[in-house]
Motif scaffolding. Structure first.
Motif, PDB file in Angstrom:
ATOM      1  N   ARG B 486       0.777  -1.326  -0.004  1.00  7.06           N
ATOM      2  CA  ARG B 486       0.166  -0.051  -0.107  1.00  7.06           C
ATOM      3  C   ARG B 486       0.921   1.152  -0.044  1.00  7.06           C
ATOM      4  NH1 ARG B 486      -3.627  -2.745   3.507  1.00  7.06           N
ATOM      5  NH2 ARG B 486      -2.652  -1.818   5.335  1.00  7.06           N
ATOM      6  N   GLN B 487       2.115   1.274   0.704  1.00  5.82           N
ATOM      7  CA  GLN B 487       2.755   2.330   0.860  1.00  5.82           C
ATOM      8  C   GLN B 487       3.371   2.660  -0.548  1.00  5.82           C
ATOM      9  OE1 GLN B 487       5.651   1.246   3.420  1.00  5.82           O
ATOM     10  NE2 GLN B 487       4.536   2.052   5.507  1.00  5.82           N
ATOM     11  N   CYS B 489       1.717   2.668  -3.197  1.00  2.52           N
ATOM     12  CA  CYS B 489       0.658   3.444  -3.810  1.00  2.52           C
ATOM     13  C   CYS B 489       0.740   4.824  -3.371  1.00  2.52           C
ATOM     14  CB  CYS B 489      -0.745   2.971  -3.465  1.00  2.52           C
ATOM     15  SG  CYS B 489      -0.930   1.273  -4.285  1.00  2.52           S
ATOM     16  N   GLU B 490       0.950   5.095  -1.955  1.00  2.00           N
ATOM     17  CA  GLU B 490       0.728   6.229  -1.403  1.00  2.00           C
ATOM     18  C   GLU B 490       2.106   7.218  -1.661  1.00  2.00           C
ATOM     19  OE1 GLU B 490      -0.288   4.907   2.252  1.00  2.00           O
ATOM     20  OE2 GLU B 490      -1.996   4.454   1.615  1.00  2.00           O
ATOM     21  N   SER B 491       3.031   6.699  -1.477  1.00  2.00           N
ATOM     22  CA  SER B 491       4.350   7.496  -1.427  1.00  2.00           C
ATOM     23  C   SER B 491       4.773   7.987  -2.620  1.00  2.00           C
ATOM     24  CB  SER B 491       5.569   6.694  -0.824  1.00  2.00           C
ATOM     25  OG  SER B 491       5.825   5.630  -1.575  1.00  2.00           O
ATOM     26  N   GLY B 493       2.825   8.161  -5.096  1.00  2.00           N
ATOM     27  CA  GLY B 493       1.529   8.778  -5.981  1.00  2.00           C
ATOM     28  C   GLY B 493       1.900  10.365  -6.338  1.00  2.00           C
ATOM     29  N   LYS B 554      -5.871  -1.781  -4.393  1.00  2.00           N
ATOM     30  CA  LYS B 554      -5.035  -0.477  -4.476  1.00  2.00           C
ATOM     31  C   LYS B 554      -3.967  -0.465  -5.450  1.00  2.00           C
ATOM     32  CE  LYS B 554      -5.196   2.653  -0.641  1.00  2.00           C
ATOM     33  NZ  LYS B 554      -5.007   2.821   0.705  1.00  2.00           N
ATOM     34  N   HIS B 558      -3.880   1.849  -8.637  1.00  2.00           N
ATOM     35  CA  HIS B 558      -2.497   2.839  -8.709  1.00  2.00           C
ATOM     36  C   HIS B 558      -1.637   2.566 -10.164  1.00  2.00           C
ATOM     37  CE1 HIS B 558       0.358   5.874  -7.249  1.00  2.00           C
ATOM     38  NE2 HIS B 558       1.335   4.877  -7.485  1.00  2.00           N
TER      39      HIS B 558
END
Lengths: 364, 762
Positions: B486-487, B489-491, B493, B554, B558
């Motif tokens: 998941r990280q 995807c977030e970092s 992004g 996710k 992404h």
């Protein structure tokens, strides 16, 4: 307030759908509220077309209009009968459009196409800023606004072709600050020295589309962009956004703070949605009631009540899906803080109200 | 006759009857005889003593039929015959025995006669000897008394000599450091000297002895105080001092303090558990043992008994052992914490096992002590620590293998088979991870092996397996995988995406695989290996699966976003940088469109390697040929004619709005499904929407519009095959052309046939 009562009721009963019907072709892109008018609820819509003269319906006293093709900007005067306060409802006005009086052109052929034009938020309306390509132009309007001269300019230097996409004149600090967006960066400018004061690089993953200042908190700024996000910044700490919303499913084209209740935030996106959010945690009214210094005892009572009821959380109040094409502009009414309009590509103007329950929670 | 008549099937009862008859004969009375007698009184009982043949016969005749009688008779005859033969053999055997007995008796008679004569002779001789001996003792009586007296004097003299020599001897012993000898000698003399102390000569000796013994005690104490001597020496010293009536309590203290100093010396040098086990614990055991022997278990004699020493000594011992053990444990713990390396778990387990085992010895010696339980706690803590280390090792391994995968993805991209490698990479990655996990499980499993002493502690049976291994290791690791995914995807992004999209896709597939099979497999494996009994609530498989699925979703979203962004950037640049007003008449499809189609195709291949095809809505076999042009109102009319008034020429805008009314709202960045078509649809949607938005803010000349027409037709020709619903592509492309037409200064569209020719040409 009595004068606009009929209009208000019509909106209160149901959401009003207003098609900007001028002629056959109505591709609308620009929308603004008539800020100088405090009694009547009036919105101005700018169209985008090549074949016909672009029209501005519901004309205001002063309006900035832009046409990308002609790369020009002009200052217009609103019909005088409106100035004197006519009783016309918007429906009437669209039926018999009145012509605007062209006051002057902002002659900026030397600087390329205009991205946006900004009025001075406070003061007597003598100053206008236009953003053209990579130039910031500050105009002074002469007597009776018939002539505009450039008083100062600033140029954004950098690698590649830099182009401003959006800008906002800060209502704080005695109107000496401007914030602009180009590509993914947000820049702050000091108008006295015409120099850059801060720069948020990579504020958004992609293009920044719009900006707005919190009307009550001078360092707070909202931005939106192609990464579907709305971000809130404290310009004193530009490394990280204060908060980030990710509710839209396509580019966010417009973001607006409510003028008096800054927890209410309006965003419009090309996913054809308008979202009204309640950002309690970063507003100047933390728990949803106005701080009233005059009446301390009442205030205490209010606080006790607040303890009783749950404090409002950051939340989406409503998602409006009336539009069927991309929404390019949203705007709060200048006269009624609970009223807002949104405009989509197909020319549909939707006027909505903040839900009554929320309104009472904020007020009481 | 009577005993053999019992029928063979009732053998036990028959035997009992014989037995009872024998008893009766020998007059043995037992309980139950009454019943037997009652039975035997029956005159019809053929084995009873009161058997009356007449009565029996009458009874038979009365009761039985002729046939039965005949049977009975033949049976009787048979029995009688067998009894006869038995009797005969018996008689014969006994006859033989009688004959041999008579022979023996006769022989004995002869022998006895001979013996009688010899006995007579013997008694005569004895009488003579008695006479002689009486005579001799009469003559020797006087001398005997004298000798007795002399020997008495001799012993007395020897004792005296011992006493007189005692001081010298003690001195000598002192010199030779033969303390034990000296003390025993002194003890022997002590009572005598006490008794005769009123005589001056003895008094002198006693005083001398006292002085010497005083010296000796001094020396012993000195030696005792010195330390350095072994536990055995010490215990000897203490024993001697005890015999010299030293105060026991003081000795206890001293003894313990000495032991402490010695053991602490051990601790200082203590580096490894092995050494600790071998030296420290064993010498501690030795100390305990000797102490107990000295102070506690000794049979109490004299005044020592009255002081209630065992309790006092025991208390001291406990305190002593506890403090020492505490220090030892802190050292051991520090040492175990240093044991960071993950590879040699068996060594650690063995060391812990030995440690634990040695402490069991202390339990045996000192039943009430808290030391072993502390030891167990240490082992438990070590095990927990170990699990944590393994978890972090797994995590670093996971990161490392991801880096490898990333490199592998980056490197062969230039090579021909670049794309095809991703499937293999996925399998190898998941295999790597699974193998690593298995090996870690195997290592951890050592903690619960049968031959390890602490494995049967309740902690290792229950909590270690469920909370430690299952939750702490396996579940945490799976959660970590999801979390780190998941990280990504977030970092990545915001900042333009440092993660290569292929990796995102790969991870997404990995998570999906985990969701479908791997998680349940791993957990079942763990449960089986560790026989996990769920005393405490554990994370259910479904929750983990849901988490993995969420992560997979996710990641895939992404991936779609990133890939869509790459293509949209291309499109946006191409639209924004071109001067659409002053462009030449289109002759070719723009290169960027070809690029878009190429990229989409390669993405299609990439996704196809990892995800299934998925369902698409049925479409006509020749979709690419569809002519589309929303901007031309004539076509619109044809399409919408049936439902709207065909007479009035409908304005395109209205028509497009009506079209929108009937088509569903398109969610651009909506979640995708786990299949190729859905992924591709998402990417194409994002790209085309960007194209649309960019077109709307540009202004076109006549040829600009025509170029857009050509481009859109080209895209339509190639993109429909990738998406689930081709209408979506058509709708978006229609919108693009329509918007361009609105923004066109001179909207005069190109002929459809010309467009087709240009597109066919490439």
């Amino acid at each position: 307030m009595e004068r606009c009562f009929p209009f208000q009721t019509s909106v209160t009963v149901y959401k009003a759908y207003t098609r900007v019907e001028s002629d056959a072709n109505t591709i609308a892109r620009a929308l603004t509220a008539q800020t100088a008018e405090t009694d009547a609820i009036r919105f101005l819509v700018g169209t985008q077309s090549l074949k016909f003269d672009n029209q501005i319906t519901n004309e205001p006293k002063r309006l900035s209009s832009e046409n990308r093709v002609l790369t020009c900007a002009a200052v217009w005067r609103m019909p005088p009968e409106w100035e004197s306060g006519s009783h016309e409802s918007p429906d009437d006005s669209s039926n018999n459009p009145q012509t605007l009086e062209l006051l002057c052109h902002l002659d900026n052929t030397a600087h390329g196409s205009v991205a946006c034009v900004l009025w001075e938020p406070l003061g007597d309306g003598k100053r206008v800023i236009s953003l053209a390509e990579n130039h910031v132009l500050l105009w002074d309007l002469q007597e009776s606004s018939t002539k505009a001269t450039i008083s100062s300019t600033a140029t954004l230097e950098g690698k590649g072709q830099l182009k401003f996409t959006a800008g906002k004149w800060s209502p704080h600090h005695n109107s000496t600050q401007l914030v602009t967006a180009n590509d993914t960066a947000i820049r702050g400018w000091d108008l006295r020295s015409m120099s850059q004061i801060y720069c948020i690089e990579n504020a958004h993953g992609q293009l920044v589309r719009d900006l707005d200042f919190n009307p009550n908190k001078q360092y707070y700024l909202a931005s939106c962009g192609d990464d579907c996000k709305v971000k809130f910044w404290d310009v004193r700490h530009i490394n990280e956004p204060v908060k980030c919303l990710e509710e839209h499913s396509h580019w966010v084209w417009s973001v607006r703070y409510n003028h008096s209740h800054d927890q209410l935030l309006l965003t419009g996106s090309s996913d054809s949605r308008v979202i009204l959010s309640n950002m309690v945690s970063i507003s100047s009214e933390p728990f949803g009631h106005l701080v009233d210094d005059d009446d301390l005892s009442d205030n205490e009572e209010n606080q006790q009540e607040d303890k009783g009821k749950e404090p409002l959380q950051d939340s989406i109040i409503a998602t409006y899906e009336e539009h069927e094409d991309s929404v390019y502009a949203v705007e709060w009414s200048a006269a009624d803080p609970w009223l807002f309009a949104s405009l989509s590509y197909d020319g549909r103007l939707v006027i909505n109200r903040v839900p009554r329950a929320l309104k009472y929670r904020i007020l009481l | 006759m009577s005993s053999a008549t019992t029928p063979p099937d009732s053998d036990p009862t028959g035997r009992r009857r014989v037995h009872s008859m024998l008893k009766l004969y020998y007059g043995l009375n037992e309980e139950g005889t009454a019943a037997e007698q009652a039975e035997s009184l029956d005159p019809c009982d053929i084995n009873g003593p009161h058997f009356d043949p007449e009565v029996y016969l009458n009874k038979l005749r009365k009761d039985c039929s002729l046939c039965e009688l005949m049977d009975h008779e033949s049976c009787m005859v048979k029995q009688i015959r067998s009894l006869d033969s038995d009797m005969q053999t018996l008689v014969y055997e006994n006859y033989n025995k009688f004959i041999s007995a008579t022979d023996t008796i006769r022989k004995m008679k002869n022998d006895f006669k001979k013996m009688e004569d010899e006995m007579d002779c013997l008694s005569a001789n004895m009488a003579a000897i008695t006479e002689f001996s009486a005579r001799i003792s009469g003559t020797l009586q006087d001398q005997h008394a004298q000798i007795t007296k002399l020997s008495g004097v001799h012993t007395l003299l020897r004792k005296l000599q011992f006493l007189f020599e005692l001081p010298a001897r003690l001195n000598k012993c002192l010199e030779l450091q033969a303390y034990a000898q000296a003390v025993s000698a002194h003890r022997r003399a002590r009572c005598v000297l006490q008794q005769y102390s009123h005589m001056p000569s003895f008094r002198g000796i006693q005083d001398d002895c006292h002085v010497i013994m005083e010296q000796l005690a001094q020396q012993l104490r000195q030696k005792f105080r010195d330390g350095g001597s072994s536990a055995k020496d010490l215990s000897e010293c203490v024993e001697l001092l005890l015999q010299l009536d030293e105060p026991a309590e003081e000795l206890c203290d001293k003894f313990l303090s000495h032991a402490q100093s010695r053991l602490e010396a051990d601790l200082q040098g203590l580096e490894f558990i092995d050494r600790g086990c071998n030296e420290f614990v064993s010498s501690l055991c030795l100390v305990i043992a000797s102490y107990q022997e000295l102070f506690i278990n000794r049979p109490q004699e004299g005044e020592l008994a009255s002081k209630n020493i065992p309790e006092m000594a025991n208390g001291k011992l406990h305190v002593f052992v506890d403090t020492l053990a505490a220090r030892y444990f802190s050292l051991v713990e520090r040492r175990i914490q240093e044991e960071k390396g993950v590879g040699d778990n068996s060594l650690l387990v063995r060391a812990l096992d030995r440690f634990h085992r040695r402490l069991q010895a202390i339990t045996k010696l000192l039943p009430g002590s808290a030391v072993p339980s502390h030891g167990t706690e240490i082992v438990v803590r070590a095990a927990r620590e170990r699990i944590k280390q393994y978890l972090s090792a797994l995590q670093t391994f996971y990161h490392d293998s991801l880096t490898d995968v990333r490199q592998a993805l980056a490197a062969p991209r230039l090579a021909v088979g670049g794309a095809s490698a991703s499937g293999e990479l996925l399998t190898s990655l998941s295999n790597f991870i699974l193998n690593q996990l298995k090996s870690v499980l195997a290592s951890v499993h050592l903690f619960t092996a049968k031959d390890i002493t602490f494995s049967n502690k309740p902690y290792f049976k229950g909590e270690f397996c469920s909370q430690g291994v299952r939750e702490g290791l396996v579940v945490s690791f799976i959660k970590f995988i999801c979390q780190s995914s998941r990280q990504y995807c977030e970092s990545a992004g915001d900042r333009g995406g440092s993660t290569p999209p292929a990796l995102l896709l790969l991870l997404s597939r990995l998570c999906l695989d985990y969701e479908t099979s791997t998680i349940s497999y791993i957990l079942t494996l763990t449960d089986e290996q560790f026989l996990v009994q769920h005393h405490t609530p554990v994370t259910p498989v479904t929750a983990l699966c849901a988490e993995a699925r969420e992560a997979a979703q996710k990641l895939l979203n992404h991936y779609v976003k990133v890939q869509g962004l790459i293509i949209s950037q291309m499109l946006r640049k191409s639209v924004e940088t071109r001067d659409w007003v002053n462009t030449i008449e289109p002759r070719n499809v723009r290169a960027v469109m070809k690029r878009v189609v190429e990229d989409t195709t390669s993405i299609d291949v990439q996704v196809g390697l990892l995800y299934e095809e998925g369902v698409r809505k049925a479409h006509s076999s020749d979709s690419s040929k569809r002519t589309f042009s929303v901007y031309s109102s004539s076509r619109q009319q044809i399409r919408y004619a049936p439902s709207y008034t065909p007479s009035a020429p409908m304005d395109t805008n209205l028509l497009s709005n009506i079209h929108k009314l009937f088509s569903e709202r398109i969610d651009i960045f909506s979640p995708v499904e786990f299949n190729k078509v859905s992924v591709l649809t998402g990417i194409i949607k994002i790209s085309l929407k960007t194209f649309l938005e960019c077109v709307r803010i540009r202004t076109f000349g006549r040829y600009g519009l025509q170029q857009i027409q050509v481009d859109c037709h080209y895209l339509q020709m190639y993109l429909w095959r990738f998406v689930s619903d081709e209408n979506l592509v058509h709708f978006l492309l229609d919108e693009i052309v329509g918007s361009a037409a609105h923004r066109c200064l001179d909207p005069s569209p190109m002929e459809q046939s010309v467009i087709e020719v240009i597109c066919e040409r490439g």
